[in-house]
Design a protein around this motif. Structure first.
Motif, PDB file in Angstrom:
ATOM      1  N   THR A 245       0.830  -1.201   0.000  1.00 32.34           N
ATOM      2  CA  THR A 245       0.000   0.000   0.000  1.00 32.34           C
ATOM      3  C   THR A 245       0.867   1.255   0.000  1.00 32.34           C
ATOM      4  OG1 THR A 245      -1.792  -1.126   1.160  1.00 32.34           O
ATOM      5  CG2 THR A 245      -1.783   1.282   1.238  1.00 32.34           C
ATOM      6  N   GLU A 246       1.901   1.263   0.839  1.00 27.29           N
ATOM      7  CA  GLU A 246       2.799   2.416   0.910  1.00 27.29           C
ATOM      8  C   GLU A 246       3.559   2.607  -0.398  1.00 27.29           C
ATOM      9  OE1 GLU A 246       4.166   2.753   5.538  1.00 27.29           O
ATOM     10  OE2 GLU A 246       4.866   1.013   4.396  1.00 27.29           O
ATOM     11  N   LEU A 247       4.071   1.509  -0.930  1.00 30.56           N
ATOM     12  CA  LEU A 247       4.848   1.606  -2.165  1.00 30.56           C
ATOM     13  C   LEU A 247       3.960   2.028  -3.338  1.00 30.56           C
ATOM     14  CD1 LEU A 247       7.119  -1.556  -1.794  1.00 30.56           C
ATOM     15  CD2 LEU A 247       7.682   0.828  -1.283  1.00 30.56           C
ATOM     16  N   GLY A 248       2.747   1.498  -3.384  1.00 33.43           N
ATOM     17  CA  GLY A 248       1.824   1.916  -4.436  1.00 33.43           C
ATOM     18  C   GLY A 248       1.452   3.380  -4.303  1.00 33.43           C
ATOM     19  N   ALA A 249       1.267   3.846  -3.070  1.00 39.11           N
ATOM     20  CA  ALA A 249       0.952   5.257  -2.840  1.00 39.11           C
ATOM     21  C   ALA A 249       2.125   6.138  -3.245  1.00 39.11           C
ATOM     22  CB  ALA A 249       0.606   5.476  -1.373  1.00 39.11           C
ATOM     23  N   PHE A 250       3.335   5.695  -2.928  1.00 38.57           N
ATOM     24  CA  PHE A 250       4.532   6.448  -3.314  1.00 38.57           C
ATOM     25  C   PHE A 250       4.610   6.621  -4.830  1.00 38.57           C
ATOM     26  CE2 PHE A 250       8.844   5.791  -5.009  1.00 38.57           C
ATOM     27  CZ  PHE A 250       9.414   7.022  -4.675  1.00 38.57           C
ATOM     28  N   THR A 251       4.416   5.536  -5.575  1.00 41.48           N
ATOM     29  CA  THR A 251       4.501   5.640  -7.044  1.00 41.48           C
ATOM     30  C   THR A 251       3.379   6.509  -7.603  1.00 41.48           C
ATOM     31  OG1 THR A 251       3.242   3.574  -7.345  1.00 41.48           O
ATOM     32  CG2 THR A 251       5.645   3.403  -7.256  1.00 41.48           C
TER      33      THR A 251
ATOM     34  N   LEU B  82      15.351   7.977   4.622  1.00 36.30           N
ATOM     35  CA  LEU B  82      15.622   8.736   3.399  1.00 36.30           C
ATOM     36  C   LEU B  82      14.508   9.742   3.163  1.00 36.30           C
ATOM     37  CD1 LEU B  82      16.562   5.809   0.983  1.00 36.30           C
ATOM     38  CD2 LEU B  82      18.163   7.528   1.859  1.00 36.30           C
ATOM     39  N   ARG B  83      14.856  10.860   2.587  1.00 35.94           N
ATOM     40  CA  ARG B  83      13.834  11.794   2.114  1.00 35.94           C
ATOM     41  C   ARG B  83      13.502  11.418   0.670  1.00 35.94           C
ATOM     42  NH1 ARG B  83      14.936  18.144   1.946  1.00 35.94           N
ATOM     43  NH2 ARG B  83      16.034  17.533   0.055  1.00 35.94           N
ATOM     44  N   LEU B  84      12.254  11.139   0.415  1.00 41.09           N
ATOM     45  CA  LEU B  84      11.823  10.687  -0.908  1.00 41.09           C
ATOM     46  C   LEU B  84      11.271  11.815  -1.770  1.00 41.09           C
ATOM     47  CD1 LEU B  84      10.038   7.371   0.119  1.00 41.09           C
ATOM     48  CD2 LEU B  84      12.362   7.660  -0.760  1.00 41.09           C
ATOM     49  N   PHE B  85      10.825  12.915  -1.139  1.00 44.13           N
ATOM     50  CA  PHE B  85      10.192  13.993  -1.888  1.00 44.13           C
ATOM     51  C   PHE B  85      10.779  15.347  -1.485  1.00 44.13           C
ATOM     52  CE2 PHE B  85       6.836  10.751  -1.646  1.00 44.13           C
ATOM     53  CZ  PHE B  85       6.558  10.592  -2.993  1.00 44.13           C
ATOM     54  N   ASN B  86      10.874  16.221  -2.470  1.00 39.42           N
ATOM     55  CA  ASN B  86      11.086  17.641  -2.223  1.00 39.42           C
ATOM     56  C   ASN B  86       9.723  18.312  -2.329  1.00 39.42           C
ATOM     57  OD1 ASN B  86      13.945  17.636  -1.939  1.00 39.42           O
ATOM     58  ND2 ASN B  86      14.142  17.415  -4.156  1.00 39.42           N
ATOM     59  N   ARG B  87       9.259  18.911  -1.237  1.00 39.10           N
ATOM     60  CA  ARG B  87       7.903  19.458  -1.206  1.00 39.10           C
ATOM     61  C   ARG B  87       7.943  20.962  -0.976  1.00 39.10           C
ATOM     62  NH1 ARG B  87       5.004  15.002   2.796  1.00 39.10           N
ATOM     63  NH2 ARG B  87       6.760  13.562   2.818  1.00 39.10           N
TER      64      ARG B  87
ATOM     65  N   PRO C 141      10.172  14.013  -6.717  1.00 41.20           N
ATOM     66  CA  PRO C 141      11.013  13.054  -6.009  1.00 41.20           C
ATOM     67  C   PRO C 141      12.446  13.562  -5.873  1.00 41.20           C
ATOM     68  CG  PRO C 141      10.669  12.331  -8.260  1.00 41.20           C
ATOM     69  CD  PRO C 141       9.777  13.526  -8.054  1.00 41.20           C
ATOM     70  N   THR C 142      13.074  13.215  -4.762  1.00 45.40           N
ATOM     71  CA  THR C 142      14.504  13.454  -4.616  1.00 45.40           C
ATOM     72  C   THR C 142      15.243  12.468  -5.522  1.00 45.40           C
ATOM     73  OG1 THR C 142      14.669  11.869  -2.812  1.00 45.40           O
ATOM     74  CG2 THR C 142      14.180  14.161  -2.215  1.00 45.40           C
TER      75      THR C 142
ATOM     76  N   ARG D  40      15.100   7.176  -7.995  1.00 47.63           N
ATOM     77  CA  ARG D  40      15.676   5.845  -8.212  1.00 47.63           C
ATOM     78  C   ARG D  40      14.726   4.764  -7.709  1.00 47.63           C
ATOM     79  NH1 ARG D  40      21.760   4.399  -6.415  1.00 47.63           N
ATOM     80  NH2 ARG D  40      22.098   5.993  -8.039  1.00 47.63           N
ATOM     81  N   LEU D  41      14.109   4.990  -6.555  1.00 48.30           N
ATOM     82  CA  LEU D  41      13.156   4.021  -6.027  1.00 48.30           C
ATOM     83  C   LEU D  41      11.972   3.863  -6.974  1.00 48.30           C
ATOM     84  CD1 LEU D  41      12.230   2.139  -3.746  1.00 48.30           C
ATOM     85  CD2 LEU D  41      11.193   4.138  -2.637  1.00 48.30           C
ATOM     86  N   PHE D  42      11.491   4.979  -7.518  1.00 47.31           N
ATOM     87  CA  PHE D  42      10.351   4.927  -8.449  1.00 47.31           C
ATOM     88  C   PHE D  42      10.707   4.101  -9.679  1.00 47.31           C
ATOM     89  CE2 PHE D  42       8.128   6.696 -12.146  1.00 47.31           C
ATOM     90  CZ  PHE D  42       6.817   6.462 -11.778  1.00 47.31           C
TER      91      PHE D  42
END
Length: 297
Positions: free
Chosen positions: A8-14, A49-54, A61-62, A67-69
């Protein structure tokens, strides 16, 4: 990292990366933006890790997030395909089918294929994204794409969509009466031409072919547009000669608002195909859509 992220988290991230928006991703996932934001903060804390610049206006994404995406997209896509393949044991296809295509391709499918598909498979949801540039459908999370056959990678399965393609030089009867009708492509240099800007930003060079002679011309004229429908409208208004696909111009030609010229220099070519990876499971919804194209396309 104390706990592996959930699907769920990974799907939300993408979803956030794909939409570049927490709000749109939250709508897609059926949750509030605040809940989604809290989920991502928790994910970042556990990953360290910070995944987003907001900012208040944007989200991106950072380097680590990008890279994770890239790594997650094919993995989650394969998971979706595996679940879809299991779903073929049900009587009727269901779920979402994502297709990337040109606007003109989507509009052509809207005439017969899409209405019939939705009527026959009410549990399916079509997500059709229109854009001019050619994308990597696997990396971008699409089930299939629609492009000219010559632009489709060789490792894809391609399903022809009806007739061959063709580009035509067209102008209004009034324009031709005032400025004359060019007999060869070289004579276009003396005419007002409506130029086309490609998604890359480059200006398209008009392509002509006759026997063994091939020409690519940089034309000039009063305006440059990035939409073939607008080019057709401009030509109908007598603003110049446009070079557009037969799908974009056919209605105006049949109604007499436009005339095609230099037709002996614009032969047909292999047309568009729906394509998808040959080395992956084909979800039931995509198989049903392909069958619908073969039946009605």
């Amino acid at each position: 990292m104390n706990q592996r992220p959930s699907l769920t988290e990974l799907g939300a991230f993408t979803a956030i990366v794909r939409h570049a928006s927490f709000r749109i991703a939250a709508d897609e996932l059926g949750m509030s933006p605040s809940t989604l934001s809290h989920m991502m903060r928790s994910l970042e804390e556990r990953l360290g890790l910070r995944l987003f610049n907001r900012t208040t206006r944007s989200v991106a994404p950072t380097e680590a997030g990008a890279r994770l995406f890239r790594s997650l997209t094919p993995v989650l896509s394969e998971l979706d395909l595996a679940l879809a393949d299991v779903g073929t044991f049900r009587d009727r296809p269901s779920g979402s089918l994502r297709i990337n295509a040109h606007e003109s391709s989507v509009r052509r499918l809207m005439v017969k294929v899409v209405p019939a598909f939705i009527a026959r498979y009410p549990e399916m949801h079509l997500d059709m994204v229109t854009e001019g540039k050619l994308v990597d459908i696997v990396a971008e999370g699409f089930d299939a794409g629609i492009r000219l056959s010559e632009a489709i990678p060789q490792d894809m399965i391609a399903i022809p969509l009806g007739r061959d393609g063709q580009f035509l030089a067209v102008a209004s009867p009034g324009y031709l009466a005032t400025h004359g009708t060019p007999k060869t492509p070289d004579e276009l240099a003396a005419h007002r031409c409506i130029r086309f800007r490609l998604p890359s930003g480059k200006i398209y060079r008009w392509e002509f072919e006759r026997y063994d002679q091939e020409l690519r011309l940089d034309v000039s004229g009063p305006m440059t547009l990035d939409h073939m429908g607008a080019m057709v409208d401009a030509a109908i208004q007598g603003l110049g000669i446009a070079y557009v696909s037969i799908d974009a111009a056919q209605e105006a030609i049949e109604s007499g608002r436009l005339q095609s010229i230099l037709t002996e220099w614009t032969p047909p070519f292999p047309g568009e195909c729906l394509y998808y990876p040959s080395n992956r499971l084909v979800p039931a919804g995509l198989r049903a859509f392909v069958d619908m194209i073969k039946e009605l396309g």
